[in-house]
Design a protein around this motif. Structure first.
Motif, PDB file in Angstrom:
ATOM      1  N   TYR A  66       9.114 -14.699 -26.553  1.00 13.65           N
ATOM      2  CA  TYR A  66       9.831 -15.918 -26.918  1.00 13.65           C
ATOM      3  C   TYR A  66      11.093 -16.071 -26.097  1.00 13.65           C
ATOM      4  O   TYR A  66      11.637 -15.110 -25.564  1.00 13.65           O
ATOM      5  N   GLN A  67      11.560 -17.301 -26.087  1.00 10.00           N
ATOM      6  CA  GLN A  67      12.787 -17.599 -25.354  1.00 10.00           C
ATOM      7  C   GLN A  67      13.963 -16.850 -25.964  1.00 10.00           C
ATOM      8  O   GLN A  67      14.797 -16.317 -25.251  1.00 10.00           O
ATOM      9  N   GLU A  68      14.012 -16.831 -27.297  1.00 13.09           N
ATOM     10  CA  GLU A  68      15.061 -16.066 -27.960  1.00 13.09           C
ATOM     11  C   GLU A  68      14.465 -14.706 -28.293  1.00 13.09           C
ATOM     12  O   GLU A  68      13.323 -14.605 -28.714  1.00 13.09           O
TER      13      GLU A  68
ATOM     14  N   LYS B 117       8.623 -27.549 -24.522  1.00  9.28           N
ATOM     15  CA  LYS B 117       7.867 -26.408 -24.009  1.00  9.28           C
ATOM     16  C   LYS B 117       7.765 -25.295 -25.044  1.00  9.28           C
ATOM     17  O   LYS B 117       6.678 -24.793 -25.352  1.00  9.28           O
ATOM     18  N   SER B 118       8.921 -24.909 -25.603  1.00 12.99           N
ATOM     19  CA  SER B 118       8.920 -23.807 -26.562  1.00 12.99           C
ATOM     20  C   SER B 118       8.143 -24.180 -27.812  1.00 12.99           C
ATOM     21  O   SER B 118       7.413 -23.364 -28.382  1.00 12.99           O
ATOM     22  N   THR B 119       8.285 -25.424 -28.225  1.00 14.17           N
ATOM     23  CA  THR B 119       7.555 -25.873 -29.405  1.00 14.17           C
ATOM     24  C   THR B 119       6.052 -25.752 -29.158  1.00 14.17           C
ATOM     25  O   THR B 119       5.297 -25.305 -30.021  1.00 14.17           O
TER      26      THR B 119
ATOM     27  N   MET C 288       4.865 -16.464 -21.742  1.00 17.55           N
ATOM     28  CA  MET C 288       6.229 -16.031 -21.455  1.00 17.55           C
ATOM     29  C   MET C 288       7.144 -17.237 -21.373  1.00 17.55           C
ATOM     30  O   MET C 288       7.010 -18.075 -20.497  1.00 17.55           O
ATOM     31  N   ASP C 289       8.105 -17.298 -22.336  1.00 22.03           N
ATOM     32  CA  ASP C 289       9.030 -18.426 -22.377  1.00 22.03           C
ATOM     33  C   ASP C 289      10.333 -18.033 -21.686  1.00 22.03           C
ATOM     34  O   ASP C 289      11.138 -17.299 -22.245  1.00 22.03           O
ATOM     35  N   GLU C 290      10.511 -18.499 -20.484  1.00 24.60           N
ATOM     36  CA  GLU C 290      11.703 -18.228 -19.666  1.00 24.60           C
ATOM     37  C   GLU C 290      12.046 -16.744 -19.586  1.00 24.60           C
ATOM     38  O   GLU C 290      13.166 -16.341 -19.891  1.00 24.60           O
ATOM     39  N   PRO C 291      11.100 -15.926 -19.160  1.00 20.22           N
ATOM     40  CA  PRO C 291      11.393 -14.491 -19.106  1.00 20.22           C
ATOM     41  C   PRO C 291      12.404 -14.155 -18.023  1.00 20.22           C
ATOM     42  O   PRO C 291      13.085 -13.148 -18.101  1.00 20.22           O
TER      43      PRO C 291
HETATM   44 MG   LIG Z   1      12.596 -23.590 -24.797  1.00 20.51          MG
END
Ligand SMILES: [Mg+2]
Ligand SMILES: Nc1ncnc2c1ncn2[C@@H]1O[C@H](COP(=O)(O)OP(=O)(O)OP(=O)(O)O)[C@@H](O)[C@H]1O
Ligand SMILES: Nc1ncnc2c1ncn2[C@@H]1O[C@H](COP(=O)(O)OP(=O)(O)OP(=O)(O)O)[C@@H](O)[C@H]1O
Ligand SMILES: [Mg+2]
Lengths: 498, 297, 316, 316
Positions: free
Chosen positions: A84-86, A42-44, A163-166
Motif C-alpha cells: 500500500y501507499q501508506e 489509483k489507490s482506490t 505496488m502503490d508508489e513503492p
Molecule cells: Mg494513492
C-alpha cells in the motif's frame, strides 16, 4: 495471458465519486503501470483488488472467473499481494514479526520463532537490505520501512503483485534493486500492477500503462509512449518545463550549521544556506540527511556543533526557538510527523500559524480559514472542502497539506525533507514555482530529496551526504547524476561513524 | 419490572391503605442493610403500603437525588437511611419543602428536623464491643482493630465508641488499627498481614461482621479460641459464626426490626398521626450463649 | 556476543518494574523485620493472586489496545454462579465450575461483540458490562453471600500446609498467559492489532474474531480469579472484587504495557501485581494509618513507574 | 446550500448522543407520569451538575489523548480544604474558596508534571493522584465531614425558589469549556496534541506546557465540582465523589469523544452527563429494584452509544 480483470468499478465516498466505472486488465508476466494525478483514484482502484474496499458497482475476474474479495485474507488466498501507499507495518513489532504478519510459521500449533527468523533473514537478503530482523520497525528510517513492506509482499509468493508508489521514498540504489526484483518476478509470470509518479520509471520497468483521470480510465497505452504524451493524457494539458528553477543572486547566509554531530548518527556537518538559494541535500538511504534536518530544526538534540539562523542561535532540541528564529521543516513522514490525520484540512493547514493568529488567547479562526483556503487553492488540493478529514485525502494531496502549512507560515529558512514524495508531475511544477517565489522574496530553502533529477533540476548547490558525513559539494553547473552518485557511494566502503 | 428477586415494590391490601413510601438505603452492598430493607418490606407488605427502595451506593449526593426524586413522585412519607448524618440534612430539607415527613433510620440526621429517628447508636455499639472483648480477654491482652472504609460514618462512630470503651481497660493494648474497607477479602488479607507483625495478639475487633469473617479465615483454628473475635452488625453469616464459636460476639443492631419500626412510623406519619421523636432499637450483643435468640435467616 | 548484549538489554528494559519491585522489597525488609519471612512472602503471593489473574486476562485486552473494566464484576458474577448452581439446582461441583467459567467467557464475548461489531469504545462496552455483571450477581444472590461447595473451596487451601493453592493457580495462569502472548497465533495477532489495527486487517488477520477471543480470554481469566477469591473465603460474595478493575489495569501498566496497545508482557504484569500486593502488605506490617495509606500507595505507584521510565530514558 | 447541508449533517453527526437522550426522555415520559414535570427536570439538572462539571474538565484531558482518574478525589479534597480553611484557621470564605481552587489546580499540575516530564502514562499518574488526594482529604478532615461556610453553601440553593444554582454553575462551566475548546489557542492545541502529538510538536506547539494547562484546567473544574457537591450537602465529606471518575469519563465518551484523543466536544459531554442523570432519575421514578438498576444502567449506556455508532455507520 490475461490474469486479472476489473470491469466497471465504481466507488463513492461521502462527497466524491472516487472511481466512475474503471476497467483494467493485467496479464501474467507484465508490469502494468497505473498513472494519474493525485486523487485520480489509483489507490482506490487497487484497494478494491486487495480487499481493503468493496466496489459499489462492477466486478473483478481472476483467470476469467468472477471473484468476491471481501477481506485482505481473501485476496491473499487468491494470490494477490499488495504494497500500500501508506505503510502497513506494526511499529512495536520486530522486522521478522512484521514480515510474517498474519501468517507466522507454526509448529505444533505454536509460533515457530526460529523459522520466522530464518524466513526474515532470507527475505531481507532477497530485497538486499541490511537490517537486523530483531529491530523494531519503529526504529527504521522511512526507506527501510518501504523495503520491509516490499519484502513482506514478496513473502506471499503471489501471482498478482500490486505496488502503490513503492519508489516514492527510495533512492536510486534501492530503486534499482527493486526493479531487478520486479524483472525477475515478471519473468516468473507474475502480474504486476505498479503505481508511480516518476515518469522515467515507466519506460524502465513498465509494459503497458493505464491512465486515470478524475476516477475514469482515459486510455491504455504502451509503456514506451513519450513522456509528454503521458503527461497530456494524465493532466489534460502539456507541461513545458519540468524543473522551472529561476536562479537568482544568493544573498546573506540565513542558516549556518557548523560541526554538527550526534554520536553514532552524523558528525562534523557544516554548511550554510543563503538567502535566495535552494540547497539540495543528496545521499543514499540512511545517510543521515533526515537526522541532520531534524537536529537543525530542534526536533532532536545534537551533541556537538552549532546552528545559527539569521544571526540567532536557537537552543538545541527546542522546536519553538528554531521556529522563532525563522526555521521551518516539512518532515518526510507525513503520517507520523506531518499531519493530524483525524482533523480537517483547514485545521492542519493552520497548525503552524495558529500561535501567530492568537489574540488574547483566542484564535482568529475565520482568518485562519481564509488563509487555509488560499493555500489550498494555490496547491490545487483536491478536496470536498476545508472541512474534509485529512485521513480521507489521497496520498499526494496529504503531502500538499504538509507543505501547505509551512508555506502559510512564511519561514525564512524552509527545510523540505522529500517534499514531492508522491506528488504528481503537474503539482510538482506548482510546488517548484512556489519554491521559486520563496527564494525570489529572499527566503532560503534546504531541500532533501532522493529524487536525483529533482535535486539536480531545482538546486543551486548540492551537498552530498554519506554515512553521516558531508562528503562533497557541487554547484548546479557541475553536478550530474553520476557525479552525485559517485560521491554518495564513495564513502560506503569506509568506516562508519557510529 | 418490580418482580425481581430483590422485590423492591411491596404492595398489599388493608391497614396502610396503599400509602406510598419511599426509602433510600445507604447501600445494599452490605447484608446488614439488605436485612434492614427486608424488615421494612415485610412490614410494608403486612400493612398494605407501597414501599419503594433505592440504593444510594454510599454516596450522600446520590441520596439527596433520590429523596428529590421521591418528592417528584409524591410519596406520602420517606424513610431515610443516611449515608452520612451530616450530609443528610439537604435531603431531609428537600422532603420538608415538599411537606413529606421523613423517618431517619439507623443513623440520625444532623442539622435538619425529621419526624422520627429510629436508630441504634453506633457509638454505643462500639463501646459495647470494647466491653465484650475486654471481658473475653479477662481485661488484658493485645488487640487489633479492622477499620471500615475511611471517612464513613459507620467506621467513624464504631471506631470512636470502641476507642472510648477500651480506655477503661488499661491492660488491653490496641497494637494496630488497619483499614479493611468493610470487605471480607480485605479482612482476610489485612488480618493475615497483621498476624505477621503482631503474632502475640489475642483479640480482634472488626467494625463489621464481613471483616470479622475474613479475620476468622485468617486466624484459622485460633479464631474464637486463642484469639477472640468481636464483630458488628449481627448479619446471618456473622451469627452463624458466633454459633459455631469462631466469632465470640457480634454487636447486633437488629436491622430487620429497625426497618420494621421505620415503616410503621412512616405509615403513622403519613396519616398525620403524632409520633415520638426518637425510637431506640436496642443494641444486643450476640454471644455464644444467647445466639439462638437471634433470627438467622 | 552482540546478540547476547541485545538480549540482556531488552530483558532489563522490558522488566523495568522489576527494579521498582526490588527496591520496594529491600526497603520493606529494612523497615519491618517481619517482612522477609517465607510465610509473609507466601502471604503476599496469596494476596497478589486474584489481582494477578485478573491482570493476566487484562494484559490480552490491553495488548490489543482495548481496556476491560468489567473484570471485577465478572469475577464476582462467575463465583456467585458457581456457588448458586451448586447450592440451588444442586449441580455437582465440576459442572457448576464449568458453568461458571462459561459465564465468564460469555461476558467477555458480549464485550467483544459490542466492541467488534457494535463499534463501541471498549471503555463504554466494558463499563456497561461492569454494571450488568455486578447487577446480575446481586440479583442471583439476592445480595447475600452464598457458601462455596467444599470441593472447590480447596482452591483456597495450602498444599502440604505450605504451598498456597492460589499462588499455584496464579503461576499457572501466568504461564498460560505468557505462552499465549508469545507463542500462539492468537497472541501475536493481539500485538499486531494493538500496534496497528489497519495493518493487521490488511495482513489478513481477522480482527473481529481475534477480539472475540481476546475478550473471551479476559472473561475466562476473570472467572478463574473469581473462583479463587471465593474459595479463599469459602463463600461467594456478590460485592467481591468491586473496584479490582483499576488494580488489575494498574498492574498491567506498571508492568510496562501501554494503554494504546501493542505492548505488554505477562511477566511484567506479574511484577506489577506483586508491587501492589507487597505495598499493601508492607503498609499493614508498618501499621501506617488508614488515612495515610492511600497517599502512600499513590506515591509509591507513581515512583515505581517513574523509576521505570527514567531508566528507559537513561538507556536510550 | 452545500455548506448548509454539510453543517447540518456534521452537527447531527457530532451529537449522536443527543438522539439517545431524546429517545430516553420520550421513553421515560411514557413510562412515568412524574418524569416530565418542571421540578423533576430541574432535579435532573441538579443531579447532573457535579458529574457534568467533572466531565467538562475531563473533556480537555481526553481530547489531548489522556485520561484523568483523579477528578473525584480532587473534588473531595478541594471541598475539604475549603471547609477546613474556613473553619479551622478561620479564613474568610472568599479566600478559602480561592485556596480550594488553587488546590485543585495544583493537583492537576502535579498530574501533568508526572505525565509530561516524568513520562508516566496518564492512567498511572492520575491513579496515583486518586489515592493521594483522597488520602489527604481524609488526613485533613480526620475522616469526618466538615460543615461548609454558609455563604458558600448558597451554591447548593435555588434562586427565586426555582432555578437551582448548581444548574447555573454547570451551564457556565460548560460554556467556558466550549469556548476554551473551540476558540482559544489552548483548546485548539489540545486537539492537535490528541490527534498527533509529534506533528503538534513539530508544528511549534509546546506540548509539555499545553499538557500542564490541560490537567490544571481539569483540576480546577474538579475543584468547582467539589465545591458545588459540598454546597448541596452543606458539608464537605472526605468520601464525596468517590468513583465519580468513571461516570465523568463515561459522560465524555458517550458524548462522542475518543479515548485515543483528538475528538470531543463540550456539548457532547453535556449530553452524556444528562443521559446518565436522566437514567438514574428515571430508574428511581420507575422504582426499579436496586439490584436490577445496575443492569439497566449498563444496558442503557451500551444502547445509547450503540445508537450513535449505528447512526454514524448508516450515514457514511
Ligand atoms: Mg494513492
Ligand atoms: N476513505 C475515504 N473517504 C472519503 N474520500 C476518500 C477516501 N479515500 C479516498 N477518497 C477520495 O477519493 C479520491 C481518490 O483517492 P485515491 O487515494 O484513490 O487517489 P490516488 O489516485 O491514489 O492519488 P495519489 O496519487 O495522491 O495517491 C480522492 O479525492 C480522495 O480524497
Ligand atoms: N544498518 C543499519 N541498521 C540500523 N540502523 C541504521 C542502519 N543504517 C542506518 N541506520 C539508521 O538510520 C537512520 C537514517 O535514517 P534515514 O533512512 O531516515 O536517513 P536519511 O539519510 O534521511 O535517508 P532517507 O531520507 O533517504 O530515508 C540513522 O539514524 C541511522 O543510524
Ligand atoms: Mg530521510
Amino acid at each position: 495471458m490475461e490474469l486479472l480483470r476489473a470491469e466497471g468499478l465504481r466507488k463513492r465516498f461521502p462527497g466524491v465519486l472516487a472511481l466512475d466505472g474503471v476497467d483494467l486488465t493485467v496479464r501474467a508476466g507484465e508490469v502494468h503501470v497505473l498513472l494519474g494525478e493525485n486523487g485520480a483514484g489509483k489507490s482506490t482502484l487497487i484497494k478494491m483488488l486487495s480487499g481493503a474496499y468493496h466496489p459499489d458497482e462492477g466486478r473483478v475476474l481472476l483467470d476469467g472467473r468472477a471473484v468476491h474479495i471481501r477481506t485482505a485474507g481473501d485476496a491473499q488466498r487468491l494470490g494477490i499481494a499488495t504494497i500500500y501507499q501508506e505503510f502497513n507495518l506494526v511499529p512495536e513489532l520486530s522486522v521478522a514479526e512484521n514480515l510474517s504478519l498474519g501468517r507466522p510459521p507454526r509448529r505444533f500449533g505454536f509460533v515457530d520463532t526460529k523459522r520466522m527468523h530464518e524466513r526474515a533473514v532470507e527475505l531481507l537478503a532477497r530485497v538486499g537490505v541490511d537490517v537486523d530482523p530483531r529491530t523494531p520497525v519503529a526504529r527504521l528510517g522511512i526507506a527501510r520501512m518501504q523495503m520491509v513492506e516490499i519484502a513482506k509482499a514478496l513473502a506471499l509468493d503471489a501471482r498478482v503483485l500490486i505496488m502503490d508508489e513503492p519508489t516514492a521514498v527510495l533512492t536510486t540504489g534501492e530503486v534499482e534493486k527493486l526493479f531487478s526484483i520486479v524483472r525477475r518476478l515478471r519473468e516468473e509470470g507474475v502480474a504486476i500492477v505498479f503505481i508511480t509518479h516518476h515518469l522515467e520509471e515507466i519506460a524502465a520497468i513498465g509494459d503497458r500503462v493505464t491512465v486515470l483521470r478524475d476516477g475514469r480510465s482515459v486510455g491504455e497505452v504502451p509503456a514506451d509512449t513519450p513522456q509528454d504524451e503521458l503527461v497530456r493524457l494524465m493532466v489534460g494539458r502539456p507541461i513545458d518545463q519540468q524543473f522551472p528553477r529561476e536562479r537568482g543572486q544568493a544573498g546573506e547566509p540565513l542558516l549556518k550549521v557548523t560541526g554538527l554531530g550526534r554520536k553514532g548518527v552524523f558528525e562534523d556537518v557544516s554548511f550554510e544556506v543563503r538567502a535566495g538559494e535552494v540547497v539540495g541535500l543528496a545521499g543514499l538511504v540512511g545517510a543521515g540527511r533526515t537526522e541532520v534536518a531534524r537536529a537543525v530544526f530542534g526536533a532532536d538534540r545534537y551533541d556537538t556543533g552549532e546552528v545559527t539562523v539569521r544571526g540567532r542561535r536557537p537552543a538545541r532540541g527546542d522546536v519553538v526557538a528554531a521556529m522563532e528564529a525563522g526555521l521551518g521543516l516539512v518532515p518526510e513522514d507525513r503520517k507520523g510527523q506531518g499531519l493530524v490525520l483525524g482533523a480537517d484540512i483547514g485545521e492542519n493547514l493552520g497548525l503552524v500559524t495558529m500561535r501567530g493568529a492568537t489574540r488574547a488567547g483566542f484564535v482568529d479562526r475565520s482568518g485562519q480559514r481564509r488563509a487555509a483556503a488560499e493555500v489550498a487553492e494555490q496547491l490545487g488540493i483536491r478536496m470536498t472542502g476545508l472541512a474534509q478529514e485529512v485521513r480521507t485525502l489521497s496520498g499526494g494531496n496529504q503531502q500538499k497539506v504538509v507543505i501547505g502549512k509551512w508555506l502559510e507560515a512564511d519561514a525564512g529558512v524552509l527545510i523540505l525533507d522529500e517534499p514531492t514524495r508522491g506528488i504528481d508531475v503537474g503539482a510538482k511544477v506548482e510546488i517548484y514555482q512556489l519554491i521559486n517565489q520563496l527564494t525570489a522574496s529572499g527566503h532560503a530553502v534546504l531541500m532533501i530529496s532522493s529524487d536525483l533529477p529533482e535535486v539536480l533540476g531545482m538546486s543551486d548547490r548540492i551537498l552530498v551526504m554519506a554515512r553521516g558525513r558531508l562528503v562533497g559539494e557541487l554547484s548546479a553547473a557541475e553536478a550530474t547524476q553520476d557525479g552525485v552518485m559517485a560521491l554518495a557511494v564513495a564513502e560506503v566502503a569506509g568506516p562508519r561513524g557510529r | 419490572g418490580s418482580a425481581g428477586p430483590s422485590g423492591s415494590n411491596t404492595s398489599g391490601s388493608p391497614g396502610g391503605a396503599n400509602i406510598k413510601i419511599g426509602m433510600s438505603v445507604s447501600t445494599l452492598n452490605n447484608p446488614y442493610f439488605v436485612q434492614l430493607r427486608d424488615g421494612a418490606q415485610a412490614e410494608a407488605q403486612k400493612a398494605g403500603a407501597t414501599l419503594t427502595v433505592t440504593d444510594a451506593q454510599n454516596d450522600a449526593s446520590q441520596q439527596v437525588n433520590q429523596v428529590q426524586n421521591f418528592a417528584s413522585q409524591a410519596m406520602k412519607a420517606i424513610i431515610l437511611n443516611p449515608v452520612d448524618s451530616d450530609a443528610a440534612a439537604p435531603a431531609a430539607k428537600a422532603a420538608e419543602r415538599a411537606n413529606i415527613p421523613v423517618i431517619a433510620a439507623d443513623r440520625g440526621v444532623n442539622g435538619a428536623e425529621v419526624a422520627q429517628t429510629v436508630a441504634s447508636d453506633n457509638v454505643t455499639g462500639g463501646k459495647l464491643a470494647a466491653q465484650e472483648l475486654a471481658e473475653l480477654l479477662g481485661h488484658k491482652g493485645q488487640v487489633v482493630v479492622l477499620q471500615g472504609v475511611a471517612g464513613t460514618s459507620a467506621a467513624r462512630d464504631r471506631g470512636q465508641g470502641f476507642t472510648e470503651g477500651i480506655k477503661a481497660f488499661p491492660n488491653i493494648k490496641v497494637v494496630a488499627q488497619q483499614p479493611a474497607d468493610f470487605d471480607r477479602t480485605k479482612g482476610l488479607d489485612v488480618m493475615t498481614n497483621l498476624l505477621q507483625s503482631n503474632p502475640g495478639i489475642n483479640g480482634v475487633f472488626a467494625e463489621n461482621d464481613e471483616m470479622a469473617l475474613g479475620a476468622i479465615k485468617a486466624l484459622g483454628a485460633k479464631a474464637g479460641k486463642e484469639v477472640k473475635v468481636v464483630g458488628f452488625d449481627g448479619t446471618p453469616d456473622g451469627l452463624k459464626a458466633v454459633k459455631a464459636g469462631t466469632m465470640n460476639a457480634s454487636v447486633a443492631q437488629q436491622p430487620a426490626l429497625l426497618g420494621q419500626q421505620a415503616v410503621a412510623a412512616a405509615i403513622k406519619a403519613a396519616k398525620g398521626e403524632q409520633i415520638e421523636k426518637t425510637v431506640a432499637v436496642p443494641v444486643k450483643v450476640a454471644t455464644t450463649e444467647n445466639v439462638d435468640e437471634f433470627k438467622i435467616s | 556476543m552482540v546478540g547476547n548484549v541485545f538480549l540482556r538489554r531488552s530483558w532489563l528494559a522490558e522488566n523495568g518494574a522489576l527494579v521498582a519491585l526490588v527496591v520496594l522489597v529491600v526497603a520493606l525488609s529494612l523497615l519491618s523485620s517481619d517482612f522477609l519471612s517465607v510465610t509473609n512472602l507466601l502471604n503476599v503471593g496469596v494476596q497478589a493472586a486474584v489481582t494477578a489473574i485478573l491482570a493476566f486476562g487484562g494484559t490480552f485486552v490491553i495488548v490489543t489496545g482495548g481496556i476491560d473494566l468489567s473484570v471485577g464484576s465478572v469475577a464476582a458474577l462467575s463465583a456467585i454462579v458457581l456457588a448458586w448452581t451448586a447450592a440451588v439446582p444442586g449441580l455437582p461441583w465440576p459442572l457448576a465450575t464449568v458453568v461458571s467459567l462459561v459465564v465468564g467467557v460469555v461476558c467477555g464475548l458480549v464485550n467483544a461483540a459490542l466492541i467488534a461489531y457494535g463499534k463501541l469504545p471498549p471503555f463504554i462496552a466494558t463499563l456497561a458490562m461492569l454494571g450488568i455483571a455486578r447487577g446480575l450477581a446481586l440479583v442471583i444472590s439476592q445480595g447475600s453471600p452464598i457458601p462455596m461447595p467444599d470441593a472447590v473451596s480447596h482452591l483456597g487451601d495450602t498444599i502440604g500446609g505450605y504451598l498456597p493453592v492460589p499462588v499455584l493457580v496464579m503461576l499457572v495462569m501466568g504461564a498460560l498467559a505468557a505462552v499465549i502472548l508469545n507463542r500462539t497465533y492468537v497472541g501475536r495477532a493481539m500485538y499486531a492489532i494493538g500496534g496497528n489495527e489497519e495493518a493487521a486487517r490488511l495482513s489478513g488477520i481477522k480482527v473481529s474474531r481475534q477480539k472475540l477471543i481476546t475478550y473471551a480470554l479476559s472473561g475466562g481469566f476473570a472467572a478463574v480469579a473469581g473462583i479463587v477469591l471465593a474459595s479463599r473465603l469459602a463463600s461467594a460474595q456478590p460485592q467481591a472484587a468491586a473496584g479490582y478493575e483499576l488494580d488489575a489495569i494498574a498492574a498491567v501498566v506498571i508492568g510496562g504495557a501501554s494503554l494504546s496497545g501493542g505492548k505488554g508482557r505477562a511477566l511484567g504484569t506479574f511484577v506489577g501485581a506483586l508491587i501492589l500486593a507487597v505495598l499493601r502488605n508492607g503498609l499493614n506490617l508498618l501499621s501506617v494509618s488508614a488515612f495515610w495509606q492511600q497517599v502512600v500507595i499513590g506515591v509509591v505507584i507513581a515512583l515505581a513507574v517513574l523509576v521505570d521510565t527514567l531508566r528507559r530514558r537513561g538507556m536510550s
